[in-house]
Write a protein that holds these residues in place. Structure first.
Motif, PDB file in Angstrom:
ATOM      1  N   HIS A 129      10.149  24.335  58.306  1.00 37.11           N
ATOM      2  CA  HIS A 129       9.213  25.227  58.746  1.00 37.11           C
ATOM      3  C   HIS A 129       9.640  26.764  58.408  1.00 37.11           C
ATOM      4  N   ASP A 130       9.053  27.546  57.613  1.00 35.07           N
ATOM      5  CA  ASP A 130       9.465  28.943  57.573  1.00 35.07           C
ATOM      6  C   ASP A 130      10.874  28.841  57.181  1.00 35.07           C
ATOM      7  N   GLY A 131      11.356  27.764  56.416  1.00 35.31           N
ATOM      8  CA  GLY A 131      12.827  28.059  56.082  1.00 35.31           C
ATOM      9  C   GLY A 131      13.901  27.352  56.828  1.00 35.31           C
ATOM     10  N   ARG A 132      13.414  27.057  57.859  1.00 34.46           N
ATOM     11  CA  ARG A 132      14.391  26.573  58.972  1.00 34.46           C
ATOM     12  C   ARG A 132      13.942  25.046  59.365  1.00 34.46           C
ATOM     13  N   ARG A 133      15.151  24.344  59.368  1.00 38.40           N
ATOM     14  CA  ARG A 133      14.924  22.962  59.849  1.00 38.40           C
ATOM     15  C   ARG A 133      14.217  22.340  61.100  1.00 38.40           C
ATOM     16  N   PHE A 134      13.504  21.375  60.950  1.00 44.45           N
ATOM     17  CA  PHE A 134      12.782  20.704  62.101  1.00 44.45           C
ATOM     18  C   PHE A 134      13.965  20.469  63.151  1.00 44.45           C
ATOM     19  N   ASN A 135      13.425  20.389  64.424  1.00 47.32           N
ATOM     20  CA  ASN A 135      14.225  19.965  65.378  1.00 47.32           C
ATOM     21  C   ASN A 135      14.639  18.551  65.408  1.00 47.32           C
ATOM     22  N   SER A 136      13.644  17.622  65.501  1.00 48.89           N
ATOM     23  CA  SER A 136      13.821  16.270  65.578  1.00 48.89           C
ATOM     24  C   SER A 136      12.321  15.748  65.592  1.00 48.89           C
ATOM     25  N   PRO A 137      11.655  15.626  64.256  1.00 49.94           N
ATOM     26  CA  PRO A 137      10.297  15.006  64.681  1.00 49.94           C
ATOM     27  C   PRO A 137      10.259  13.813  65.280  1.00 49.94           C
ATOM     28  N   ASN A 138       9.093  13.577  65.916  1.00 47.65           N
ATOM     29  CA  ASN A 138       9.059  12.675  67.078  1.00 47.65           C
ATOM     30  C   ASN A 138       7.989  11.527  66.572  1.00 47.65           C
ATOM     31  N   ASP A 139       6.766  12.283  66.467  1.00 45.38           N
ATOM     32  CA  ASP A 139       5.627  11.272  66.367  1.00 45.38           C
ATOM     33  C   ASP A 139       4.556  11.924  65.298  1.00 45.38           C
ATOM     34  N   VAL A 140       3.796  11.022  64.617  1.00 47.64           N
ATOM     35  CA  VAL A 140       2.900  11.447  63.757  1.00 47.64           C
ATOM     36  C   VAL A 140       1.786  10.660  63.494  1.00 47.64           C
ATOM     37  N   THR A 151       4.853  15.965  65.768  1.00 46.73           N
ATOM     38  CA  THR A 151       5.519  16.793  67.120  1.00 46.73           C
ATOM     39  C   THR A 151       6.969  16.997  66.723  1.00 46.73           C
ATOM     40  N   ASP A 152       7.542  18.002  67.149  1.00 44.89           N
ATOM     41  CA  ASP A 152       8.790  18.253  66.892  1.00 44.89           C
ATOM     42  C   ASP A 152       9.549  18.687  68.022  1.00 44.89           C
ATOM     43  N   PRO A 153       9.837  17.746  69.095  1.00 46.17           N
ATOM     44  CA  PRO A 153      10.475  18.195  70.287  1.00 46.17           C
ATOM     45  C   PRO A 153      12.054  18.100  69.952  1.00 46.17           C
ATOM     46  N   SER A 154      12.733  18.467  70.906  1.00 44.46           N
ATOM     47  CA  SER A 154      14.218  18.670  70.329  1.00 44.46           C
ATOM     48  C   SER A 154      15.118  17.103  71.069  1.00 44.46           C
ATOM     49  N   TYR A 155      14.413  16.427  71.446  1.00 49.35           N
ATOM     50  CA  TYR A 155      15.165  15.037  71.932  1.00 49.35           C
ATOM     51  C   TYR A 155      16.216  14.602  70.964  1.00 49.35           C
ATOM     52  N   GLY A 156      16.037  14.678  69.705  1.00 46.15           N
ATOM     53  CA  GLY A 156      17.142  14.096  68.526  1.00 46.15           C
ATOM     54  C   GLY A 156      17.899  14.759  68.283  1.00 46.15           C
ATOM     55  N   LEU A 157      17.945  16.074  68.674  1.00 44.44           N
ATOM     56  CA  LEU A 157      19.038  17.096  68.265  1.00 44.44           C
ATOM     57  C   LEU A 157      20.403  16.656  68.796  1.00 44.44           C
ATOM     58  N   ALA A 158      21.261  16.410  67.970  1.00 39.40           N
ATOM     59  CA  ALA A 158      22.754  16.076  68.487  1.00 39.40           C
ATOM     60  C   ALA A 158      23.457  17.167  68.759  1.00 39.40           C
ATOM     61  N   ARG A 163      20.313  23.970  66.408  1.00 36.37           N
ATOM     62  CA  ARG A 163      18.775  24.193  66.465  1.00 36.37           C
ATOM     63  C   ARG A 163      18.265  25.418  65.854  1.00 36.37           C
ATOM     64  N   GLU A 164      17.441  25.146  64.667  1.00 41.73           N
ATOM     65  CA  GLU A 164      16.967  26.192  64.084  1.00 41.73           C
ATOM     66  C   GLU A 164      15.643  26.883  64.316  1.00 41.73           C
ATOM     67  N   GLN A 165      14.612  25.799  64.816  1.00 38.33           N
ATOM     68  CA  GLN A 165      13.182  26.412  65.241  1.00 38.33           C
ATOM     69  C   GLN A 165      13.161  27.057  66.489  1.00 38.33           C
ATOM     70  N   PRO A 166      12.544  28.154  66.798  1.00 42.32           N
ATOM     71  CA  PRO A 166      12.452  28.928  67.943  1.00 42.32           C
ATOM     72  C   PRO A 166      11.767  28.120  68.911  1.00 42.32           C
ATOM     73  N   GLY A 167      10.974  27.038  68.805  1.00 37.72           N
ATOM     74  CA  GLY A 167      10.268  26.235  69.639  1.00 37.72           C
ATOM     75  C   GLY A 167      10.155  24.905  69.359  1.00 37.72           C
ATOM     76  N   ASN A 168       9.452  24.018  70.336  1.00 37.25           N
ATOM     77  CA  ASN A 168       9.101  22.853  70.082  1.00 37.25           C
ATOM     78  C   ASN A 168       7.584  22.809  69.766  1.00 37.25           C
ATOM     79  N   HIS A 169       7.515  22.575  68.578  1.00 34.12           N
ATOM     80  CA  HIS A 169       5.840  22.893  68.222  1.00 34.12           C
ATOM     81  C   HIS A 169       5.258  21.575  67.742  1.00 34.12           C
TER      82      HIS A 169
END
Ligand code: MG
Length: 323
Positions: A129-140, A151-158, A163-169
């Motif tokens: 999104h906006d050229g930056r990779r998602f954190n770790s898409p969770n559910d859809v 949803t894109d929380p950061s649970y799955g970011l090793a 981290r590229e997204q400024p928030g969990n959106h």
């Protein structure tokens, strides 16, 4: 006196507005719960010994789900038991089925939302999104207009991942153009999400600090009005969500599935011996509730079908026409 009446009238209107989506009449919560879960019905353990399972979706007469740390998508059928569906899975988490019957999957390490085409090929729907990779898409979840909400929380970011997204959106994806739009940016850890049967409302859980589910009015054009707290989960955190055909909300928690009336009244809980992470309706009539709970897959036969099972059926269309 006149102004008092005016106030009462306004307050009554506000109450009606707050009571949406359409609450149904009911004698009391326990009686209504007994009409959903028959008193003699039992939870069944279908399979165990997995690592951490999530993302159940009913597809082609079987249940597809993710074992996230095992990096595997699995499929369960009543006749064949468990089989590998896809491995590696990009540490897949949430799954759903679109209107054309294709599986859509959120991948943690893949950091994308992917679709499995009818011929079995896998295609990235969105990974930035906006050229930056998602954190770790969770559910859809897929809306009936074809848009894909995730949803894109950061649970799955090793730990070694940037981290590229400024928030969990929370995002809406237009599958025709691949465009993603942020629909909610004030979550700690946005997680499960589910539309009401009439799609006027979107429920989203926050499994981070708030440990609650919020409900948002879905606006024309695919935006969300300001949300309000729908329920708070004290046992663990809320994760996956599903609605039944009557618009009741089923929320996963550490002690089982909490079932709420659309007005937020807790009707009862389906006890599960392991912490639940997600759920979906399936089976021949759409009345089997499948539950992914830590290392095991469970099911329970309910007396009501889920929204998803009816979405393409004329039954739901007729019911919605009466609302
Ligand atoms: Mg989840």
């Amino acid at each position: 006196m006149k102004s008092a009446y005016r106030f009462l009238f306004a307050a009554t209107l506000a109450l009606f507005a707050a009571a949406a989506p359409a609450a149904e009449p009911s004698t009391d919560a326990a009686a209504e719960f007994a009409r959903i879960v028959a008193p003699d019905v039992r939870l069944v353990k279908l399979a165990g010994g997995m690592r951490f399972i999530e993302g159940p979706a009913w597809l082609d007469g079987g249940l597809v789900f993710s074992d996230i740390p095992a990096n595997e998508l699995r499929r369960w059928t009543a006749t064949g038991g468990l089989a590998t569906y896809r491995r590696p899975s990009g540490n897949a988490n949430g799954n759903t089925v679109d209107r054309a019957g294709r599986l859509i999957t959120c991948e943690h390490s893949g950091r994308r939302v992917a679709i499995r085409e009818a011929d079995g090929t896998l295609r990235t729907l969105a990974n930035r999104h906006d050229g930056r990779r998602f954190n770790s898409p969770n559910d859809v979840v897929v809306k009936s207009d074809g848009t894909i909400w995730f949803t894109d929380p950061s649970y799955g970011l090793a730990a070694n991942e940037v981290r590229e997204q400024p928030g969990n959106h929370v995002y809406r994806l237009d599958p025709e153009t691949g465009t993603t739009t942020i629909v909610a940016r004030d979550f700690d850890m946005p997680n499960g999400l589910c539309f009401s049967p009439d799609e006027r409302w979107l429920y989203i859980s926050d499994s981070g600090r708030p440990r609650h589910v919020r409900v948002f009015a879905v606006q024309a054009g695919g935006t969300l009005a300001a949300g309000r707290e729908f329920c708070r989960i004290e046992a663990g955190v809320p994760d996956g969500l599903r609605c039944d055909a009557m618009g009741r909300l089923y929320v996963t928690a550490a002690d089982g599935i909490h079932v709420f009336r659309p007005d937020g009244t807790l009707l009862g809980k389906i006890a599960v011996p392991e912490t639940t992470a997600n759920l979906c309706f399936g089976g021949r009539e759409g009345k089997t509730l499948f539950i992914t709970a830590s290392t095991s897959l469970y099911s329970i036969e309910l007396q009501v079908a889920g929204t998803s099972a009816l979405k393409n059926h004329s039954v739901l269309q007729r019911r919605l026409a009466k609302l």
